[in-house]
Design a protein around this motif. Structure first.
Motif, short mmCIF file in Angstrom:
data_model
loop_
_atom_site.label_atom_id
_atom_site.label_comp_id
_atom_site.label_asym_id
_atom_site.label_seq_id
_atom_site.Cartn_x
_atom_site.Cartn_y
_atom_site.Cartn_z
N ASP A 1 0.83 -1.21 0.00
CA ASP A 1 0.00 0.00 0.00
C ASP A 1 0.87 1.25 0.00
OD1 ASP A 1 -2.40 -1.47 0.09
OD2 ASP A 1 -2.15 -1.78 2.23
N TYR A 2 1.92 1.22 -0.79
CA TYR A 2 2.83 2.36 -0.89
C TYR A 2 2.07 3.62 -1.29
CZ TYR A 2 6.64 5.25 -2.71
OH TYR A 2 7.52 6.27 -2.97
N LEU A 3 2.23 4.67 -0.48
CA LEU A 3 1.56 5.96 -0.67
C LEU A 3 0.04 5.87 -0.58
CD1 LEU A 3 3.64 7.72 -3.48
CD2 LEU A 3 3.90 7.89 -1.02
N LEU A 4 -0.48 4.76 -0.06
CA LEU A 4 -1.93 4.59 0.06
C LEU A 4 -2.35 4.20 1.48
CD1 LEU A 4 -2.76 2.71 -3.27
CD2 LEU A 4 -3.29 5.09 -2.71
N GLU A 5 -1.52 4.50 2.47
CA GLU A 5 -1.86 4.20 3.86
C GLU A 5 -1.80 5.49 4.67
OE1 GLU A 5 -3.69 2.95 6.12
OE2 GLU A 5 -2.99 0.94 5.59
N VAL A 6 -2.69 5.59 5.67
CA VAL A 6 -2.77 6.79 6.49
C VAL A 6 -2.74 6.42 7.96
CG1 VAL A 6 -4.07 8.07 4.76
CG2 VAL A 6 -5.30 6.71 6.45
N ASP A 7 -2.49 7.44 8.80
CA ASP A 7 -2.46 7.19 10.24
C ASP A 7 -3.86 7.07 10.83
OD1 ASP A 7 -3.12 9.83 9.82
OD2 ASP A 7 -1.58 10.66 11.14
N ASN A 8 -4.83 7.80 10.27
CA ASN A 8 -6.22 7.75 10.75
C ASN A 8 -7.15 7.53 9.57
OD1 ASN A 8 -5.78 8.34 13.60
ND2 ASN A 8 -5.18 10.39 12.91
N ARG A 9 -7.79 6.38 9.54
CA ARG A 9 -8.71 6.07 8.45
C ARG A 9 -10.08 6.70 8.71
NH1 ARG A 9 -7.59 -0.47 7.84
NH2 ARG A 9 -5.47 -0.32 6.94
N LEU A 10 -10.78 7.01 7.63
CA LEU A 10 -12.17 7.44 7.75
C LEU A 10 -13.03 6.18 7.94
CD1 LEU A 10 -14.46 9.52 7.56
CD2 LEU A 10 -14.42 9.18 5.08
N VAL A 11 -13.58 6.03 9.12
CA VAL A 11 -14.38 4.84 9.44
C VAL A 11 -15.85 5.17 9.28
CG1 VAL A 11 -14.94 3.14 11.22
CG2 VAL A 11 -12.60 4.03 11.04
N VAL A 12 -16.56 4.33 8.55
CA VAL A 12 -17.99 4.54 8.29
C VAL A 12 -18.72 3.21 8.43
CG1 VAL A 12 -17.63 6.52 6.76
CG2 VAL A 12 -17.66 4.20 5.82
N PRO A 13 -20.03 3.26 8.67
CA PRO A 13 -20.80 2.01 8.78
C PRO A 13 -21.28 1.51 7.41
CG PRO A 13 -22.19 3.87 9.34
CD PRO A 13 -20.83 4.44 9.05
N THR A 14 -21.44 0.21 7.30
CA THR A 14 -22.03 -0.37 6.09
C THR A 14 -23.55 -0.23 6.15
OG1 THR A 14 -22.11 -2.55 7.13
CG2 THR A 14 -20.14 -2.02 5.81
N ASP A 15 -24.20 -0.43 5.03
CA ASP A 15 -25.67 -0.41 4.93
C ASP A 15 -26.26 0.85 5.54
OD1 ASP A 15 -25.63 -3.02 3.79
OD2 ASP A 15 -25.38 -3.86 5.79
N THR A 16 -25.55 1.97 5.35
CA THR A 16 -25.96 3.25 5.91
C THR A 16 -25.74 4.32 4.87
OG1 THR A 16 -25.30 2.54 8.14
CG2 THR A 16 -25.60 4.90 7.79
N LYS A 17 -26.70 5.22 4.68
CA LYS A 17 -26.52 6.31 3.73
C LYS A 17 -25.68 7.40 4.36
CE LYS A 17 -28.94 9.05 0.27
NZ LYS A 17 -30.24 9.36 -0.38
N ILE A 18 -24.51 7.63 3.76
CA ILE A 18 -23.53 8.57 4.30
C ILE A 18 -23.49 9.81 3.42
CG2 ILE A 18 -21.14 8.88 5.02
CD1 ILE A 18 -21.05 5.67 4.79
N HIS A 19 -23.68 10.95 4.02
CA HIS A 19 -23.67 12.23 3.31
C HIS A 19 -22.30 12.88 3.52
CE1 HIS A 19 -25.58 16.51 2.88
NE2 HIS A 19 -24.92 16.14 1.79
N PHE A 20 -21.60 13.15 2.42
CA PHE A 20 -20.28 13.78 2.49
C PHE A 20 -20.40 15.24 2.07
CE2 PHE A 20 -19.29 9.29 1.68
CZ PHE A 20 -18.39 9.03 2.70
N LEU A 21 -19.86 16.13 2.91
CA LEU A 21 -19.72 17.55 2.56
C LEU A 21 -18.23 17.78 2.31
CD1 LEU A 21 -21.95 19.09 5.39
CD2 LEU A 21 -22.62 18.52 3.04
N ILE A 22 -17.89 18.20 1.11
CA ILE A 22 -16.49 18.23 0.70
C ILE A 22 -16.08 19.66 0.36
CG2 ILE A 22 -14.82 17.35 -0.98
CD1 ILE A 22 -16.65 14.90 -1.27
N THR A 23 -15.01 20.13 1.02
CA THR A 23 -14.51 21.48 0.79
C THR A 23 -13.00 21.47 0.99
OG1 THR A 23 -14.80 23.81 1.39
CG2 THR A 23 -14.85 22.20 3.18
#
Length: 281
Positions: free
Chosen positions: A168-190
């Motif tokens: 996972d070279y250049l594709l790993e982070v210290d804190n992942r964005l954790v989200v639930p499955t089977d759930t509608k997730i609304h992202f606000l991006i800025t």
């Protein structure tokens, strides 16, 4: 003996393509070239549209180039042959106008439905604000009191070629964005400083992160797992060093993780017991 110019290069290309034609390798090779089907209903719709239009284009290509090749061979110049003389044909012109029109309408109807679904973030269960910085991401779980920065975790030794590069070279982070499955997730991006773009291929969408402007997207992830992406808008010298890592957990595990994050945040705000004791003394 004579040698046809270019045959050496052709042989090299064919030799490189043979592994992709081998049983078991063909699927892997196609998957590497094709767009992913993804893990959300929207990404599945986008993939199906992509394949539908791809095969329509393949069919058109076969008809057009097949007709051209047939005509070149069948009606090639012969001694004493006289070319046919004709001009416009209203019937043919109507046919080649109506057929493309019907093809475009057939592609536009399902595509329009998918585009409308993409913009419909109503009825979301959770909202996550994503803010791009040079060169990391900040995630805030709206209404939950949980937020953190997500930074590149690839060791410097790997970047400087002093150690072997990980999977996972250049594709790993210290804190992942954790989200639930089977759930509608609304992202606000800025973004806070310059243009960025938040993209996870398996979610089937990407949105630009623009300073002073909020973009929206949503996702409902069907399968638990770790899904990786990147910033796709050139944003400076650290552009390649701001990956996106989304970890989808079952709802029960997600709620447990969220409670742990809330406790850690509360402890950080209140200060550790040792700090409190030192303050009182």
């Amino acid at each position: 003996m004579f040698k046809i110019r270019g045959m050496g290069r052709l042989g090299t290309l064919l030799a490189g393509a043979l592994p992709l034609l081998a049983p078991g390798s063909a699927s892997a090779g196609w998957d590497a070239l094709n767009m992913p089907a993804g893990v959300t209903p929207l990404s599945g719709e986008v993939y199906n549209l992509h394949m539908l239009i791809l095969w329509i284009c393949v069919a058109i290509g076969i008809v057009v180039f097949g007709t051209m090749i047939y005509s070149i061979i069948r009606f090639r110049k012969r001694n004493g042959a006289e070319a046919a003389q004709f001009h416009e044909s209203t019937t043919v012109e109507i046919i080649w106008t109506i057929i493309p029109f019907l093809i475009l309408v057939g592609m536009a109807i399902p595509a329009t439905g998918t585009l409308i679904d993409m913009e419909d973030a109503s009825g979301s269960d959770i909202t996550v604000k994503v803010t791009g910085y040079q060169w990391n991401w900040h995630y805030e779980y709206m209404g939950e009191g949980v937020d953190f920065y997500s930074n590149l975790a690839t060791p410097v030794a790997e970047i400087q070629n002093q150690a072997a590069k990980s999977e996972d070279y250049l594709l790993e982070v210290d804190n992942r964005l954790v989200v639930p499955t089977d759930t509608k997730i609304h992202f606000l991006i800025t973004a806070e400083d310059v243009l960025h773009s938040w993209w996870v291929p398996d979610l089937g969408m990407k949105k630009d992160a623009i300073p002073g402007f909020v973009n929206e997207m949503w996702a409902r992830i069907d399968e638990p797992g770790v899904y990786r992406g990147q910033c796709t808008e050139l944003c400076g010298r650290g552009h390649a060093f701001m990956p996106v890592v989304v970890e989808a957990k079952p709802p029960e595990e997600y709620r447990q993780w969220l409670e742990e994050q809330k406790q850690e945040s509360a402890q950080a705000e209140a200060g550790s017991p040792e700090q409190v004791a030192q303050t009182e003394n």
